[in-house]
Scaffold this active site. Sequence first.
Site, mmCIF file in Angstrom:
data_model
loop_
_atom_site.group_PDB
_atom_site.id
_atom_site.type_symbol
_atom_site.label_atom_id
_atom_site.label_comp_id
_atom_site.label_asym_id
_atom_site.label_seq_id
_atom_site.Cartn_x
_atom_site.Cartn_y
_atom_site.Cartn_z
ATOM 1 N N ASP A 277 -2.431 -1.410 0.383
ATOM 2 C CA ASP A 277 -1.753 -0.357 -0.356
ATOM 3 C C ASP A 277 -0.734 0.291 0.600
ATOM 4 O OD1 ASP A 277 -0.907 1.396 -2.268
ATOM 5 O OD2 ASP A 277 -2.889 2.057 -2.878
HETATM 6 C C1 BGC Z 1 -0.449 3.529 -4.770
HETATM 7 C C2 BGC Z 1 -0.334 2.134 -5.354
HETATM 8 C C3 BGC Z 1 1.113 1.798 -5.546
HETATM 9 C C4 BGC Z 1 1.821 1.927 -4.217
HETATM 10 C C5 BGC Z 1 3.262 1.521 -4.254
HETATM 11 C C6 BGC Z 1 0.411 3.718 -3.553
HETATM 12 O O1 BGC Z 1 0.453 5.030 -3.129
HETATM 13 O O2 BGC Z 1 -1.805 3.763 -4.459
HETATM 14 O O3 BGC Z 1 -1.050 2.035 -6.550
HETATM 15 O O4 BGC Z 1 1.247 0.513 -6.087
HETATM 16 O O5 BGC Z 1 1.726 3.264 -3.778
HETATM 17 O O6 BGC Z 1 4.050 2.456 -4.877
#
Ligand code: BGC
Length: 732
Positions: A277
Site C-alpha cells: 500500500d
Molecule cells: C490506500 C489504498 C489506495 C492507495 C493509493 C492508500 O492510502 O490505503 O487503498 O489504493 O492509497 O491511492
Amino acid sequence: MALRLVAAFLLLCLATAAPAQQVVSWKTGREAQGIERRIDALLRQMTLKEKVGQLHLSGRGEGFDINQVRSGEMGAVMNFVVPAEVLAVQKAVRESRLKIPLIIGLDAVHGFSTYFPFPLGQASSWNPELIEQAAYWSGREAAAAGINWTFAPMVDITRDPRWGRTLEGAGEDAYLGATVAAARTRGYQRGGVATTVKHFVGYGAVEAGRDYNTAWIPTSQLFDVHLPPFKASLEAGSMTAMAAFNALNGVPATAHRGMLTDLLRGKWGFRGFVTSDFGSVTELRLHGIARDDAEAARKALLAGIDMDMMGDAYHKHLADEVRAGRVPMKALDEAVRRVLRVKFHLGLFDRPDVDPAAAPKLMQTEGAREVALQAAREGAILLKNADDILPIRDSVKSVAVIGAMAVPEDERVWTDPAGLGRRVITPLPDALRERLSQDVRVTFEPAFTKNCGTEFADKQAAIRAAAESDLIVAMLGEDCAFLGEAASRTKLGLPGVQQELLEALVATGKPVVLVLATGRPLVLTWASEHVAAILQTFHGGTEGRAAIADILTGRYNPSGRVPMSFPRSVGQIPIYYGQLPTGRPERPRERYSSIYMDELNEPLYPFGYGLSYSRFTYADARVSAASMPLDGAVEVSVEVTNAGPRDGQEVVQLYIRQPVASLSRPLRQLKGFTKVMLKAGERKTVRFRLEAARLGAHDDEGRYVVDPGEIEIYLGGSSRAAVKAQVRLEKS
Ligand code: BGC
C-alpha cells in the site's frame, strides 16, 4: 453503392470514437507458455537497475521524475488522470533501453468520470449483475484515459462502522462480500483494467475501528470471514493484490510471508503480483520490525511484496541488498517476473498509446449513466415508511427540501479526471420538481454550510420553509472529512449541527422524510422514533439525486437491502448477524444472560433488511431430499408472492444454521440470494442450489470441516427470515 459508402464511413467514425475494447484476462495454454519464454528473454537482458525499476511505483505530483521512466528505473505510475499526461509518460517509455510498458494505476474505486454509488451502496443493491456493470463502466472510462490498473475492489469485511473505509467495501458478510468481489473484478477487467484486490488482509478488522490500527483475527475467522472475498476475486481473475497497512496478529501485513507467500502463492496458486500500500514498505520501520528503509525493503520483498508503492525503499536500497547478498537474485527475478507477467497478460506490449482526442467522447456515455442511475436506485434502502407516507401522495402540495446534502458539489472520494466529460449532478430539489406535478411547490433551504455540516447557514429560513410545507424532505449525512481513509469516528450520530436541525424540523409537526447520504451505517435510533420515513443511500454518485427523486415520487420501487447491521448505539459494535451462540440464552429478564443492561442486543436495522412499496410473502419452503452426503447437493425452493399493490423487486435470501457440530457455528449464515422482479399479485418459485461442501467451517488450525448433522434453512427477505426447511448432512 453510395449508401454503402456512407454506412462504411459511419462505421469508421464509430470505430474511431470507440476504440476496440481490451478485455483483461489471464491467458492460458500455449499463449501463457509463450509469455513465460518472453519473460525469460527479457530477464536475461535486464540490468540489476532495470529489474529493480520494474518494482518501483511512483506517482504524479511532487517528486515524480520522468527521467526514471526513460532510464528504465520505473515500472509503474499512479494518479495520472489526464490523457495527455498519460501519453507523455508512455512516450518516455519509448526512450528507454528496453521499452517495457508502464502499468498505470489509479483508485477508480466507484467510477472514473461517471460516479456510481460508493461500493457499500452498490453492495446494498444485492444485484451482482448491476454491480458488475458499474465496474465495467468504471474500468472502461479509466481505460479510455490510458489507465490500465485500478486499485479496486476493496473487499475488506468490516463489522465496525467506526472505520471510515467502511464505504469502500461490501459490508459485514463473507458470502455477500465474495459475490460482490467477484462481480466487481469481472466488470473492471472486462472494461479493460487489471484489478487489485485489497487490502490483504484484515484491514476491515482494525481494533476499535481506528484506521491503520492492529487487527487480531483468529485463524478460523480469517478463513471463514475475511479471506473468502479475496479468494473469490482471485478466482474471478484479479491480476494483482495489495497488502494492507495494518499488522495482522502482530505481523505487519506488508511483511507477512505466511499470508503473501505461503497462502496466496503457495496454497492458492496466485500468479500475479502484489503491491504494497502507499508507503507501507517504509512503514515497517514505524511498525518496529525494520531499523531502516534498506531492512524494510528486504523484509517486504522476501515476504512477497513485489512492488513498492510510493515508498522509494526498493528504488533506493534493493540493488544494494542484492549486491550484498542479503536478497538473492532469484527472489528479485521472481518478483520482476510477476510484474512482467501481468504486463504481458494485460496486453500492454501490444496496446496502442492513449488517444487524448478520443478519450472525452468515451466519458459519461449514455450506457454508463443508465447504469449509474439504476445502481443508485437499487442501492437506496428504505428503512422506515410509517403509514406509507412514501411515495409522495397527490395530496401533498408543497415539499420543503432541507439540507445542504441535497445539492452535492461532488460525489467522489478518489479520482478527479479534470476536464474529462460533463459533470452533471442534478440537485434533489430540481430532480423533484421535474417529477412532481406542476402544482406542487418545491422549496429548498441548505440550512447548514457544506463544511461537513458542522455550522448552520440560515437555520431560521430552513425552519420557516419546513413549517410552511406539507412534507419535509431532510437530506443529511456525512461528507468531507467524515468519509474514507483516516476518517474513523467514535460517535456515529449525524455530524455537526445536523441532529439539532433534524430535531427542529420534527418539532414543526410536519412529517419528515429523512434522506441520508453517508459512508457507513450511522446510529439512527432517535431518527427512527421521530421521523416518518428514512431512505438510506451511501452517496449515490452522478445520478444519485435523480435516483432519490425517482424513489420519493414512486417512479422506482425501492429494493436496496442493508449490507451491514445498523447499530442502536456505538456500544453494540462490533455488531453483525452471524454471531455464535453463547452459553447463555438471551432471556431479557434474567440476571445472568448475555444481554446489555441498557440496550437491546438486536441492531436497529438488521442485515438483509429493506422495505419496498410492495409487500412480499413467503411460503412452501421445500428441499429436494431429506438428506445429502457430505459431497452432495440439494435444491431448495420457496414460493414468493408480491402481495402489495405495485410491481417490485425482492431480494430472496437463504440462511443456514447447523445447531450441533464439532465447532460452535453462527446463528445464521447467508448461503444464497437472488433478486427477483414480481408484478403486483405475482407469485414465483425461487430455487437455490445448496452444496454440502459450502456448509463447513474452519477450525483454528485452518482446517476446513464439514460436519454431519441437521442443517436448518431459513428463507425470507432479511437475516430474520422465518420460513423454515431442513436437510440432514450424512457421512457418505
Ligand atoms: C490506500 C489504498 C489506495 C492507495 C493509493 C492508500 O492510502 O490505503 O487503498 O489504493 O492509497 O491511492
